[in-house]
Scaffold this motif. Sequence first.
Motif, short mmCIF file in Angstrom:
data_model
loop_
_atom_site.label_atom_id
_atom_site.label_comp_id
_atom_site.label_asym_id
_atom_site.label_seq_id
_atom_site.Cartn_x
_atom_site.Cartn_y
_atom_site.Cartn_z
N THR A 1 0.84 -1.20 0.00
CA THR A 1 0.00 0.00 0.00
C THR A 1 0.88 1.24 0.00
O THR A 1 2.02 1.19 0.43
N ILE A 2 0.33 2.38 -0.50
CA ILE A 2 1.10 3.62 -0.35
C ILE A 2 0.74 4.30 0.97
O ILE A 2 1.26 5.38 1.28
N PHE A 3 -0.18 3.70 1.72
CA PHE A 3 -0.54 4.24 3.05
C PHE A 3 -0.44 3.14 4.11
O PHE A 3 -1.45 2.70 4.66
N PRO A 4 0.77 2.66 4.41
CA PRO A 4 0.91 1.54 5.38
C PRO A 4 0.33 1.85 6.76
O PRO A 4 -0.11 0.93 7.46
N ILE B 1 1.53 -9.88 11.13
CA ILE B 1 1.08 -8.83 10.21
C ILE B 1 2.24 -7.92 9.79
O ILE B 1 3.02 -7.49 10.64
N HIS B 2 2.36 -7.67 8.47
CA HIS B 2 3.42 -6.79 7.95
C HIS B 2 2.82 -5.86 6.90
O HIS B 2 2.34 -6.33 5.87
N ALA B 3 2.88 -4.54 7.16
CA ALA B 3 2.42 -3.57 6.16
C ALA B 3 3.66 -2.95 5.51
O ALA B 3 4.62 -2.64 6.20
N HIS B 4 3.61 -2.81 4.18
CA HIS B 4 4.78 -2.32 3.43
C HIS B 4 4.39 -1.13 2.56
O HIS B 4 3.34 -1.18 1.89
N ASP B 5 5.22 -0.10 2.57
CA ASP B 5 5.01 1.06 1.70
C ASP B 5 5.50 0.70 0.30
O ASP B 5 6.69 0.44 0.10
N LEU B 6 4.58 0.73 -0.65
CA LEU B 6 4.92 0.37 -2.04
C LEU B 6 6.03 1.25 -2.59
O LEU B 6 6.84 0.82 -3.43
N ASN C 1 -11.58 5.12 -2.48
CA ASN C 1 -10.39 5.75 -3.07
C ASN C 1 -9.23 4.77 -3.20
O ASN C 1 -8.33 4.95 -4.01
N GLY C 2 -9.29 3.72 -2.38
CA GLY C 2 -8.19 2.75 -2.41
C GLY C 2 -8.62 1.45 -1.75
O GLY C 2 -9.66 1.40 -1.10
N GLY C 3 -7.81 0.45 -1.91
CA GLY C 3 -8.16 -0.88 -1.40
C GLY C 3 -7.94 -1.09 0.09
O GLY C 3 -8.32 -2.13 0.63
N GLU C 4 -7.35 -0.06 0.76
CA GLU C 4 -6.95 -0.27 2.17
C GLU C 4 -8.15 -0.57 3.08
O GLU C 4 -8.12 -1.53 3.88
N VAL C 5 -9.22 0.23 2.96
CA VAL C 5 -10.38 0.03 3.83
C VAL C 5 -11.01 -1.34 3.57
O VAL C 5 -11.37 -2.06 4.51
N ALA C 6 -11.07 -1.71 2.29
CA ALA C 6 -11.63 -3.03 1.94
C ALA C 6 -10.74 -4.14 2.50
O ALA C 6 -11.24 -5.13 3.04
N ALA C 7 -9.42 -3.94 2.43
CA ALA C 7 -8.50 -4.97 2.94
C ALA C 7 -8.67 -5.14 4.45
O ALA C 7 -8.62 -6.26 4.96
#
Length: 234
Positions: A7-10, A32-37, A143-149
């Motif tokens: 994501t661009i918003f980790p 859990i691992h969030a990564h900035d694209l 606006n992006g997939g983050e909320v859905a994820a």
Amino acid sequence: MRLDYLTIFPEFFDVLGISLLGKAVDNGIVDIHAHDLRTWTHDRHRTVDDTPCGGGAGMVMKPDPWGEAFDDLLGADPDPSVHVVIPTPSGTPFRQDDAAQLSHADRIVFCCGRYEGIDHRVIDYASEHWSVHELSLGDYVLNGGEVAALAMTEAIVRLVPGVLGNPESLSEESYSQDQEGLLEYPVYTRPASWRGWDVPEVLMSGHHGHIAQWRREQSRELTRRRRPDLLTDE
Ligand SMILES: COc1cccc(COC(=O)c2cn[nH]c2)c1
């Protein structure tokens, strides 16, 4: 179960450290691992998007950063046990069955797209290597997939054994097979009377047979009214 988020918003995924999923992380059930694209960009402006080939409004996410992120996170060897989930308005509807199936995965990588979407070759490349799921949360555009994820993560992880305190509450929920796939009946607790509204008598009767019958009737009536599509025998 290991969960990765590209994501661009980790920072969106900091919330997963709270409450239920937080406990599952603390006791090692999920990792859990969030990564900035943008980690996988190399230009001064850390560019992740470009204009759409064929014209049209908006921008499209470039394939390179995704490909390099896949190389680092997953390597180049095909592995069908790795599930790549792309939340998108053009996906197949995400339903409880999908959550149930994905709750058995050892590894899920959520690819959170923005703008007008991700260059389709990213999906083509991923589909050659891993199990890819383009899933929609509903018929609307975010606006992006983050909320859905995040929503999909909660639906999936709560089904993983050991995450929920009392697993029996799972079987009495809407969409679960035990409810014949119907919507859940109305629920009540104390006080028996509240602002002029009383708990239905039958629930105070202690007669379990009558209570079960009332609940079945309520579920069918509610489903008939709100979700006739879920009724198979009519
Ligand atoms: C991957 O490409 C795109 C393009 C546009 C928006 C998004 C974000 O997802 C949603 O908007 C969505 C997910 N389920 N329902 C709506 C992803």
